[in-house]
Design a protein around this motif. Structure first.
Motif, PDB file in Angstrom:
ATOM      1  N   PHE A   1       0.839  -1.199   0.000  1.00 10.91           N
ATOM      2  CA  PHE A   1       0.000   0.000   0.000  1.00 10.91           C
ATOM      3  C   PHE A   1       0.872   1.247   0.000  1.00 10.91           C
ATOM      4  N   THR A   2       0.204   2.393  -0.177  1.00  9.45           N
ATOM      5  CA  THR A   2       0.876   3.696  -0.197  1.00  9.45           C
ATOM      6  C   THR A   2       0.199   4.608   0.823  1.00  9.45           C
ATOM      7  N   VAL A   3       0.979   5.333   1.581  1.00  7.37           N
ATOM      8  CA  VAL A   3       0.462   6.277   2.577  1.00  7.37           C
ATOM      9  C   VAL A   3       0.554   7.685   2.003  1.00  7.37           C
ATOM     10  N   ILE A   4      -0.593   8.379   1.971  1.00  6.58           N
ATOM     11  CA  ILE A   4      -0.672   9.748   1.458  1.00  6.58           C
ATOM     12  C   ILE A   4      -1.043  10.679   2.606  1.00  6.58           C
ATOM     13  N   LYS A   5      -0.363  11.806   2.706  1.00  6.62           N
ATOM     14  CA  LYS A   5      -0.664  12.792   3.756  1.00  6.62           C
ATOM     15  C   LYS A   5      -1.528  13.908   3.203  1.00  6.62           C
ATOM     16  N   ASP A   6      -2.552  14.308   3.982  1.00  5.72           N
ATOM     17  CA  ASP A   6      -3.397  15.438   3.628  1.00  5.72           C
ATOM     18  C   ASP A   6      -2.647  16.726   3.970  1.00  5.72           C
ATOM     19  N   THR A   7      -2.403  17.535   2.966  1.00  5.70           N
ATOM     20  CA  THR A   7      -1.615  18.754   3.164  1.00  5.70           C
ATOM     21  C   THR A   7      -2.338  19.806   4.004  1.00  5.70           C
ATOM     22  N   ASN A   8      -3.641  19.617   4.240  1.00  8.31           N
ATOM     23  CA  ASN A   8      -4.390  20.575   5.059  1.00  8.31           C
ATOM     24  C   ASN A   8      -4.073  20.432   6.543  1.00  8.31           C
ATOM     25  N   PHE A   9      -3.414  19.335   6.914  1.00  7.32           N
ATOM     26  CA  PHE A   9      -3.061  19.106   8.315  1.00  7.32           C
ATOM     27  C   PHE A   9      -1.575  19.381   8.522  1.00  7.32           C
ATOM     28  N   LYS A  10      -1.248  20.061   9.625  1.00  9.43           N
ATOM     29  CA  LYS A  10       0.145  20.269  10.005  1.00  9.43           C
ATOM     30  C   LYS A  10       0.660  19.032  10.733  1.00  9.43           C
ATOM     31  N   HIS A  11       1.861  18.632  10.409  1.00 12.74           N
ATOM     32  CA  HIS A  11       2.386  17.385  10.979  1.00 12.74           C
ATOM     33  C   HIS A  11       2.522  17.459  12.495  1.00 12.74           C
ATOM     34  N   ALA A  12       2.737  18.668  13.033  1.00 12.92           N
ATOM     35  CA  ALA A  12       2.894  18.798  14.490  1.00 12.92           C
ATOM     36  C   ALA A  12       1.583  18.569  15.229  1.00 12.92           C
ATOM     37  N   ASP A  13       0.444  18.731  14.526  1.00 14.35           N
ATOM     38  CA  ASP A  13      -0.864  18.579  15.166  1.00 14.35           C
ATOM     39  C   ASP A  13      -1.459  17.188  14.994  1.00 14.35           C
ATOM     40  N   ILE A  14      -0.747  16.301  14.314  1.00 14.36           N
ATOM     41  CA  ILE A  14      -1.297  14.974  14.017  1.00 14.36           C
ATOM     42  C   ILE A  14      -0.859  13.975  15.082  1.00 14.36           C
TER      43      ILE A  14
END
Length: 332
Positions: free
Chosen positions: A180-193
């Motif tokens: 599988f492939t993991v895609i990140k939603d750019t609307n979220f900041k990585h520090a808040d996830i």
């Protein structure tokens, strides 16, 4: 006198009661604080479920006023297949329709936001998993934990496989046949996830769960409007499921109507072909009978006689015209 004394003995001594309460006030306060703490913990950390519902108008046309002759003919041949409103409503909880719905929505992949104590399901996740259905259906159920490192990388671990590694977003990975492939939603900041728990499960298992969740309620006994509802941990996920379920039901009705129309056309064409074959056979037998008994073709004979009569009438008209002409010359 004894009765009066007995009655007074049964009277509560409120002074003594309040005195005992006052002397043991800390027990009562402790009980109240403990009750508040337990209530807060239950409300804060228990799983919340939201009631999601939608109303559907189930159309069931039982009259033939607006139907074509072909439709009426086909319906008359399939009278035993007519379904009632109850049968139509039961379609919403049919396993094939629910299985198609959870398959379209890819509910075989679930996302959970992991907190310090509570883990909650979410439909709108900061990351998305892209994979083929056979990855989740041909392998056992499994869970992965994804921790976002930064905007480019993430850490993924699996306790069951004793696995942990770091990869880049958008890159296809293979973990013990799970591709599988993991895609990140750019609307979220990585520090808040927060860490995200990902679960792979079989679609049939999910379909069985939703089949047991759906509740159907008719507004009135004779009404064609029904209410579909279910309890869902994530409200948005429940809304999307019910909307897709209704859309799939509507599409199924259209496909059924289209199939009925095709069956009607096929039936009429077969009947016409059968009649044409019968007429051709009868015509052939008739011609064979005429030939074997030397019976002339009456149509051809009649046409020949008619032509002769027309020729004689034309000739007679010519003679009459000549006779008038000669009579005119004799008088002149």
């Amino acid at each position: 006198m004894e009765d009066k004394i007995s009655s007074l003995d049964n009277v509560i001594d409120f002074r003594e009661f309040f005195y005992k309460v006052f002397n043991n006030w800390y027990y009562f306060l402790l009980s109240i604080l403990l009750s508040i703490l337990i209530s807060y913990a239950y409300v804060r950390y228990s799983t919340e479920y939201y009631l999601v519902s939608t109303k559907v108008y189930v159309k069931k046309d039982n009259n033939n006023y607006n139907s074509s002759a072909a439709d009426i003919l086909y319906k008359s041949l399939n009278e035993s297949k007519k379904s009632s409103i109850k049968d139509e409503v039961s379609m919403f909880t049919s396993f094939p329709l629910i299985l198609q719905t959870v398959t379209d929505l890819r509910f075989d992949i679930s996302y959970y936001l992991a907190g310090n104590i509570k883990t909650s399901e979410t439909y709108i996740s900061p990351i998305k998993i892209i994979c083929e259905k056979n990855v989740t259906q041909n392998n056992p159920n499994i869970s992965f934990v994804v921790r976002v490192v930064d905007n480019e990388k993430y850490n993924i671990s699996c306790e069951k496989l004793n696995y942990e590694n770091t990869f880049k977003f958008g890159k296809e990975i293979n973990i013990d046949k799970y591709v599988f492939t993991v895609i990140k939603d750019t609307n979220f900041k990585h520090a808040d996830i927060n860490p995200i728990l990902i679960r792979f499960r079989g679609l049939k298992q999910i379909a069985n769960i939703y089949q047991s969740k759906i509740e159907i309620d008719k507004l009135e006994k004779q009404s064609n409007i029904v209410t579909l509802s279910l309890l869902e941990e994530d409200q948005q996920k429940g809304i999307v499921f019910l909307n897709t379920l209704v859309d799939n039901y509507s599409n199924l009705q259209k496909e059924t109507k289209k199939e009925s129309s095709l069956n009607t056309v096929s039936f009429i064409e077969n009947r016409i072909k059968s009649i044409e074959d019968s007429l051709s056979l009868i015509e052939k037998k008739l011609q064979d009978y005429k030939n074997s008994h030397k019976i002339p073709d009456l149509d051809l004979k009649t046409q020949s006689i008619y032509n002769k009569i027309s020729s004689l009438e034309t000739e007679l008209s010519t003679y009459k015209y000549q006779d008038k002409y000669y009579s005119y010359l004799e008088g002149y």
